[in-house]
Design a protein around this motif. Structure first.
Motif, short mmCIF file in Angstrom:
data_model
loop_
_atom_site.label_atom_id
_atom_site.label_comp_id
_atom_site.label_asym_id
_atom_site.label_seq_id
_atom_site.Cartn_x
_atom_site.Cartn_y
_atom_site.Cartn_z
N ASP A 211 0.83 -1.21 0.00
CA ASP A 211 0.00 0.00 0.00
C ASP A 211 0.86 1.26 0.00
O ASP A 211 0.59 2.21 -0.73
CB ASP A 211 -0.91 0.03 1.23
N LEU A 212 1.89 1.28 0.83
CA LEU A 212 2.74 2.47 0.90
C LEU A 212 3.50 2.66 -0.41
O LEU A 212 3.60 3.77 -0.93
CB LEU A 212 3.71 2.36 2.08
N ALA A 213 4.03 1.57 -0.93
CA ALA A 213 4.81 1.66 -2.16
C ALA A 213 3.95 2.18 -3.31
O ALA A 213 4.39 3.00 -4.11
CB ALA A 213 5.40 0.30 -2.52
N ALA A 214 2.70 1.73 -3.35
CA ALA A 214 1.81 2.18 -4.42
C ALA A 214 1.47 3.66 -4.27
O ALA A 214 0.95 4.28 -5.20
CB ALA A 214 0.53 1.35 -4.42
N ARG A 215 1.75 4.22 -3.13
CA ARG A 215 1.56 5.65 -2.90
C ARG A 215 2.87 6.41 -3.14
O ARG A 215 2.97 7.59 -2.85
CB ARG A 215 1.19 5.89 -1.43
N GLY A 216 3.88 5.70 -3.61
CA GLY A 216 5.15 6.36 -3.91
C GLY A 216 6.06 6.51 -2.71
O GLY A 216 6.98 7.32 -2.73
N ARG A 255 3.35 -8.13 -5.87
CA ARG A 255 3.22 -6.68 -5.88
C ARG A 255 4.43 -6.01 -5.25
O ARG A 255 4.94 -5.02 -5.77
CB ARG A 255 1.97 -6.26 -5.11
N ALA A 550 -0.91 1.69 7.14
CA ALA A 550 -0.29 2.35 5.99
C ALA A 550 -0.85 3.76 5.83
O ALA A 550 -0.12 4.71 5.53
CB ALA A 550 -0.53 1.53 4.72
N ALA A 551 -2.17 3.91 6.05
CA ALA A 551 -2.79 5.23 5.91
C ALA A 551 -2.18 6.20 6.91
O ALA A 551 -1.90 7.36 6.59
CB ALA A 551 -4.30 5.13 6.11
N ALA A 554 1.26 7.09 5.71
CA ALA A 554 1.20 7.97 4.53
C ALA A 554 0.84 9.39 4.96
O ALA A 554 1.37 10.37 4.42
CB ALA A 554 0.18 7.44 3.53
N SER A 555 -0.06 9.53 5.94
CA SER A 555 -0.41 10.87 6.44
C SER A 555 0.80 11.54 7.06
O SER A 555 1.04 12.73 6.88
CB SER A 555 -1.52 10.78 7.49
N ALA A 558 3.07 12.83 4.52
CA ALA A 558 2.55 13.91 3.68
C ALA A 558 3.15 15.25 4.09
O ALA A 558 3.08 16.22 3.37
CB ALA A 558 1.02 13.95 3.75
#
Ligand SMILES: Cc1cc2nc3c(=O)[nH]c(=O)nc-3n(C[C@H](O)[C@H](O)[C@H](O)COP(=O)(O)OP(=O)(O)OC[C@H]3O[C@@H](n4cnc5c(N)ncnc54)[C@H](O)[C@@H]3O)c2cc1C
Ligand SMILES: Cc1cc2nc3c(=O)[nH]c(=O)nc-3n(C[C@H](O)[C@H](O)[C@H](O)COP(=O)(O)OP(=O)(O)OC[C@H]3O[C@@H](n4cnc5c(N)ncnc54)[C@H](O)[C@@H]3O)c2cc1C
Lengths: 663, 437
Positions: A211-216, A255, A550-551, A554-555, A558
């Protein structure tokens, strides 16, 4: 005198003024105390630099009745309004609600408030909420004090409304005292390393990484085994999808292996962790294999995701005849055996015997009761429910009935907990397929014994149970095989617990801060929980928890910087003489150190705080002989003013004339 | 709180429903720097959770957990909230979701309303308060409840007698009797369905006779009776205001029952019944409390201990199926129970003066007819992939919370975070593809 002037003067007349001398020290302390005292008794507002007198607003929460049913909140407001400097004291049903918060920000703007107290529930719930409200009013959020009159007054003194009210008043008076000496503080900003370390390569770790990787976001995934997938590598088809676990593992593994943002380290262990959110320094040891030698890798990461999973419960020798009788298997053992049966098998052969009747026992190693079950080697009872065993048992029971209709299947349970999506169907189908159910009371679990010679033909093992479904009949059922529905126990992650300073619950699993407010966070900022490291979960729940972790990461990523609370120690270089008592006392490695600095021709030694590592515990403050170190936001003068506020002679009934005298 | 929206607004993501699932999803997206439109059909955000009393397993007051999230969403610079607005449908063209919204008239101009409640005080028409599950009453024009967001009055046109007193007292001239419904189309790249649950009818099982006694209540009513700021401020039974002395919880009264089409487990009823029983024994220390159940499903973290504590507190757990409930004299109820506890006497008539039926959880919204999302046989939004529990059948549309099936707050919040993560990844991938291509 500015810091520099003072440092210079110290240098010139060390004999007289340098506080390192015992005599000087005392004098310094005395002067300090005198000044503090004067400030306390005098008019501290001037010290605060505002020039004008303080304008303090106090907001008292009814908490919908949680507080106001016991504490006379109106009287509290009337009383604290009389404390000098307090310009506003209001009561609201839910100060935390939007209108409540709006009232605070509005009053700050309209009435020029420069200090705010909210008396409500525990700061754990709402300190941040109110700091936000205060900031929206344009005030520095650290000129705010939170008073807990719910847990500490109304709930603790439910049967003493008068006392609870008096206590609430005193607590607020204390906070007002503390606020008199409060100074505006700013959050500490530190650089944020935009990379996550995921520890554990089961489905939780893989999902969080993917999930994190797919968010870059860059991820380093460390798995101690040589293979990704964790426990799922041992299961065959998994409920409720009935797809092979291997498909799920392969999908996630692909993935992350294809994503250039993920670095997967197999056969690796995290051996050192230090640092703080945004800036963790970690060391990883690679075990080495036939093609590589053991090696070490260092990295800096911004967040750590704990996805270290669970261990299946292993029964004690002799528990339900486990290891004493070959036909007593744990669930993982049974799954492996049953999967291994050849496709064309017409009957189940185990240990050279034809198996005609199988008993499944629920709750082995779970839902244990004091006085009924024996504690494990660590002295602990597993009092919790392992959440996945009921459905796993019914899934396996159904599979046996479907493949081998001639084999009888018996199920011994206390409750059937097929709660999840698609899970109840297993129960319905198993009943339809003729699985026989027996129910016991938790305090009288079934037993397994060798069958007496007279019935040995019916099966080598006998399950005895007091069956609730037949109004407590004592039944003895011979069977050929017993499968123990073994649950989950916490993983063993040894040193990591101490190194990262993780908390564990009574059940041994990693403990979140709050199950609803901060469900995937731990007390250490920047460390997140994913999957069964936190407690029993099935696959869907594990994946959701990993996504939630992961969310959060990711926050965090950000933002450019990480922001930390400013409650850290601060050294006054004019008083510090580098004796390092504070450093010896400090238990947070790297938080305090002695640095040498050049002052004119001389090299002097002073303590220095690393704001990222300091947790603001105050151990250093207590040992400094020169009062050269103090905690921002919790300075000694603030404590003294707070204690004075609390201890002031304060009648519990609002007696204005006496009250005015307290400061 | 930003509430102004027209069709030019193209948020990165749109969240349907502002219960705890929608709130958490919106926050987790907004914290990642994405623009979110949160749409709620009720006059306030907060969903079911804001009306609960205390919540298991920690027994925190529900308001204390919900209000900070509501408030954080309302103040978030990246979140726009539309209340009184229903999502009617979604059409997806070229990977863009066109979301059809119906803004219902509130008859109050929110730009002008300051939430002073003068209209509410002036109004003399009352109707059963939906927030109090009909147990108290509320004025035809009112701010929905104490901690509602937004704090704006809303007029219920169905009961309003248009006497004009609200318009006369309103200091800002906010009352607009001629407001019309407004339709809006919002374009967005990602949608999270967080449309929550409803309970099936109290009367779903005719043999329980709920229509014949006001003392057969729903668990949501009991939540309000137990709430510290509830309709009566204490626990009284509806028919005659008597303090109940013998309360029965009938579990699985709308779930695990193929005869009513709900064969699945509603997953939260065991735990909330135990919670309510514990709270009741605090509120009514002398009352007898009995839970009639088939299986106690206390499966979550800390739940089993919660159950054991309830047993130790003296709450009666009776394993057995309640076959019938009949109203008897004095407003009481007689339960015909088949228990597994007494071999001599398995069939018993037991008398209680208040009965709570654990109704089943059913979907709060049926999106399959008007959106590209398909639902499973039991009506919840299906999650078809093995590795993404929050995916739906439609690319770019995700699901969180009880919209995907019964679950409690802890599991809902985890799922909401996961859905937000799934949506933000989707957006990131889609946009990097556009950048590259
Ligand atoms: C008998 C049984 C059957 C089950 N069947 C089903 C089913 O059919 N359907 C279903 O939904 N659920 C099922 N479950 C539950 C399912 O197994 C779990 O939900 C899932 O395995 C959890 O994944 P995880 O990643 O959290 O933990 P794990 O699978 O335990 O993975 C953890 C990983 O972390 C690694 N690790 C541990 N410590 C470290 C360390 N210090 N450093 C580096 N790596 C480390 C481990 O090697 C492992 O690879 C079953 C459980 C049991 C016990
Ligand atoms: C009696 C009872 C007691 C409970 N007690 C507890 C407890 O103590 N602890 C616990 O963990 N859980 C408890 N629960 C469970 C808990 O209530 C749920 O887990 C939680 O509220 C689910 O949140 P949600 O956001 O998924 O759904 P909801 O709260 O239902 O929110 C969905 C929102 O979406 C809106 N909506 C729906 N369709 C549309 C549309 N088309 N357009 C716009 N808006 C729409 C709805 O108006 C609603 O506000 C309890 C449940 C019940 C019934």
């Amino acid at each position: 005198m500015s810091t520099n002037d003072k440092l210079n003067s110290q240098e010139h007349s060390q004999e007289d003024e340098f506080p390192c001398e015992e005599r000087g020290c005392d004098e310094e302390a005395r002067t300090w105390q005198k000044a503090a005292h004067a400030q306390l008794r005098g008019n501290p507002t001037e010290e605060a630099g505002a020039g004008a007198p303080l304008r303090i607003g106090i907001y008292i929460c009814r908490c919908g009745g949680n507080i106001s049913d016991v504490v006379d909140v109106e009287r509290v407001a009337e009383t604290v309004r009389l404390i000098p400097g307090v310009t506003t004291a209001k009561v609201h049903t839910f100060v935390c609600s939007d209108p409540g918060q709006h009232m605070i920000s509005n009053d700050i703007l309209q009435e020029n408030l420069d200090r705010v107290v909210v008396a409500s529930c525990t700061p754990f719930l709402h300190e941040q909420t109110f700091r936000g409200a205060v900031a929206r009013g344009g005030m520095n959020p650290y000129l705010y004090e939170h008073v807990n009159i719910r847990e500490q007054a109304s709930w603790a003194h439910k049967h003493d409304p008068e006392g609870a009210t008096a206590k609430a008043i005193r607590m607020i008076a204390g906070a007002v005292g503390k606020l008199r000496f409060a100074q505006p503080l700013e959050q500490i900003k530190l650089p944020n390393h935009r990379r996550a370390l995921v520890i554990g390569g089961g489905i939780a770790g893989m999902k969080a990484a993917a999930d994190l990787a797919a968010r870059g976001i860059k991820v380093m995934l460390v798995e101690t085994a040589q293979k990704l997938g964790g426990k799922l590598n041992q299961w065959g088809r998994v409920y409720p999808s009935e797809r092979p676990a291997a498909v799920l593992v392969a999908e996630l593994a692909e993935r992350i292996q294809q994503d250039p943002n993920v670095e997967v380290l197999l056969g690796a262990n995290v051996t050192e962790v230090s640092g703080f959110i945004g800036n963790f320094k970690v060391a990883i040891e690679l075990q080495g294999s036939s093609t590589s030698t053991p090696s070490r890798k260092d990295a800096t990461v911004g967040a750590i995701i704990m996805a270290t999973g669970f261990r299946p419960y292993v029964p004690r020798d002799g528990e339900f005849l486990y290891r004493a009788e070959p036909c007593v298997l744990t669930m993982p053992e049974f799954i492996r055996f049953f999967q291994g049966l050849s496709g064309g098998a017409k009957q189940i052969i185990f240990n050279n015997r034809s198996i005609r009747r199988i008993a499944f026992l629920h709750c082995v190693g779970s839902r244990q009761l004091d006085g009924v079950h024996e504690p494990g080697a660590d002295g602990r009872l597993n009092t919790y429910c392992s959440r996945t065993c009921c459905t796993t048992i019914l899934q396996q029971a159904l599979a046996v009935r479907e493949r081998f209709p001639g084999v009888e299947v018996l199920d011994f349970h206390q409750d059937i907990r097929t709660y999840g999506s698609g899970e109840e169907n297993y129960y319905i189908e198993a009943s339809k397929a003729g699985v026989l159910f027996f129910r016991y009371d938790g305090s009288e679990p079934p037993t397994v014994q060798p069958t007496s010679s007279s019935r040995i033909k019916e099966g080598a093992l006998t399950v005895a149970v007091k069956d609730v479904l037949t109004w407590g009949q004592e039944l003895e059922v011979p069977v050929d095989m017993v499968v123990l529905g073994t649950g989950m126990v916490a993983g063993q992650i040894g040193d990591l617990i101490d190194q990262i300073k993780l908390a564990t619950g009574e059940d041994g699993f990693l403990q979140e801060v709050h199950p609803k407010l901060r469900p995937v966070e731990v007390a250490v900022n920047g460390v997140l929980l994913a999957g069964t490291a936190q407690g029993p979960m099935n696959i869907a729940e594990t994946l959701a928890a990993a996504g939630a972790a992961a969310a959060k990461a990711a926050s965090m990523f950000a933002r450019e910087d990480v922001e930390l609370n400013p409650y850290v120690a601060q050294v006054d270089p004019t008083r510090c003489c580098g004796e390092a008592e504070c450093v010896t006392q400090c238990s947070y490695e790297g938080a305090l150190k002695i640095v040498e600095m050049q002052l004119d021709d001389e090299v002097i030694r002073r303590a220095e705080v690393n704001a990222g590592l300091c947790v603001g515990c105050g151990a250093c403050v207590a040992v400094c002989p020169h009062r050269a170190i103090d905690l921002n936001g919790w300075r000694l003068d603030q404590y003294e003013a707070m204690v004075d506020g609390i201890a002031a002679d304060l009648p519990s009934t609002a007696c204005a004339s006496e009250l005015v005298n307290i400061h | 709180m930003n509430t102004h929206v027209n069709s030019d607004f193209t948020p990165d993501a749109l969240v349907i429903g502002a219960g705890i699932a929608g709130l958490q999803s919106a926050l987790d997206l907004a914290d990642q720097g994405l623009q979110v439109l949160l749409v709620e059909r009720q006059p306030s955000i907060g969903g079911h959770m804001i009306a609960l009393s205390k919540v298991y397993p920690t027994l925190d007051c529900a308001s204390c957990i919900t209000t900070p999230k509501m408030s954080a969403a309302a103040h978030h610079p990246n979140i726009t909230i539309l209340t009184n607005t229903e999502v009617e449908g979604i059409e997806t063209r070229d990977e863009v979701h066109h979301v059809r919204l119906l803004q219902k008239p509130t008859y109050v101009n929110f730009d002008k309303c300051i939430g002073c409640r003068l209209c509410e005080y002036a109004c003399d028409t009352e109707y059963p308060d939906p927030f109090e599950e009909g147990l108290g009453s509320v004025k035809a024009i009112a701010v929905p409840f104490t901690n509602a967001i937004p704090q704006k009055a809303v007029l219920n046109a169905e009961v309003c007698g248009t006497c004009g007193s609200c318009a006369r007292v309103c200091p800002t001239g906010a009352i607009e009797y001629d407001q019309q419904p407004r339709r809006l189309m919002i374009r967005t790249d990602a949608v999270i369905v967080a449309s929550g649950f409803n309970l099936n009818a109290l009367t779903v099982k005719p043999q329980y006779n709920a229509q014949r006694s006001r003392n057969i209540i729903s668990p949501l009513m009991l939540e309000r009776l137990l709430a510290p700021h509830g309709p009566y401020g204490r626990v009284l039974r509806p028919s005659d205001g008597k303090m109940p002395s013998s309360i029965a919880f009938v579990q699985c009264a709308g779930s695990r029952d193929e005869s009513i089409g709900v064969s699945y487990c509603s997953r939260v009823c065991c735990m909330y019944a135990i919670k309510q029983a514990m709270l009741l024994s605090g509120a009514l220390p002398l009352a007898d409390i009995t839970i009639y159940y088939m299986d106690i499903r206390a499966f979550g973290k800390g739940y089993e201990q919660f159950y054991q504590n309830a047993k130790a507190m003296g709450i009666n757990f009776v394993r057995g199926k309640v076959a019938r409930i009949n109203p008897v004299e004095d407003g009481d109820l007689s339960l015909h129970v088949e228990t597994t506890e007494d071999a001599e006497n398995p069939l018993q008539e037991r008398r209680h003066d208040l009965v709570v039926l654990a109704q089943g959880m059913i979907p709060g919204w049926q999106p399959s007819a008007t959106t590209p999302v398909t639902c499973s046989a039991n009506g919840f939004v299906a999650a078809p992939t093995l590795t993404a529990p929050t995916a739906t059948t439609a690319p770019g549309i995700f699901v969180a919370g009880t919209a995907a099936g019964p679950k409690d707050i802890v599991d809902t919040i985890a799922e909401a975070g996961a859905a937000a993560m799934q949506a933000s990844q989707y957006l990131y991938q889609k946009r990097s593809a556009i950048l590259v291509g």
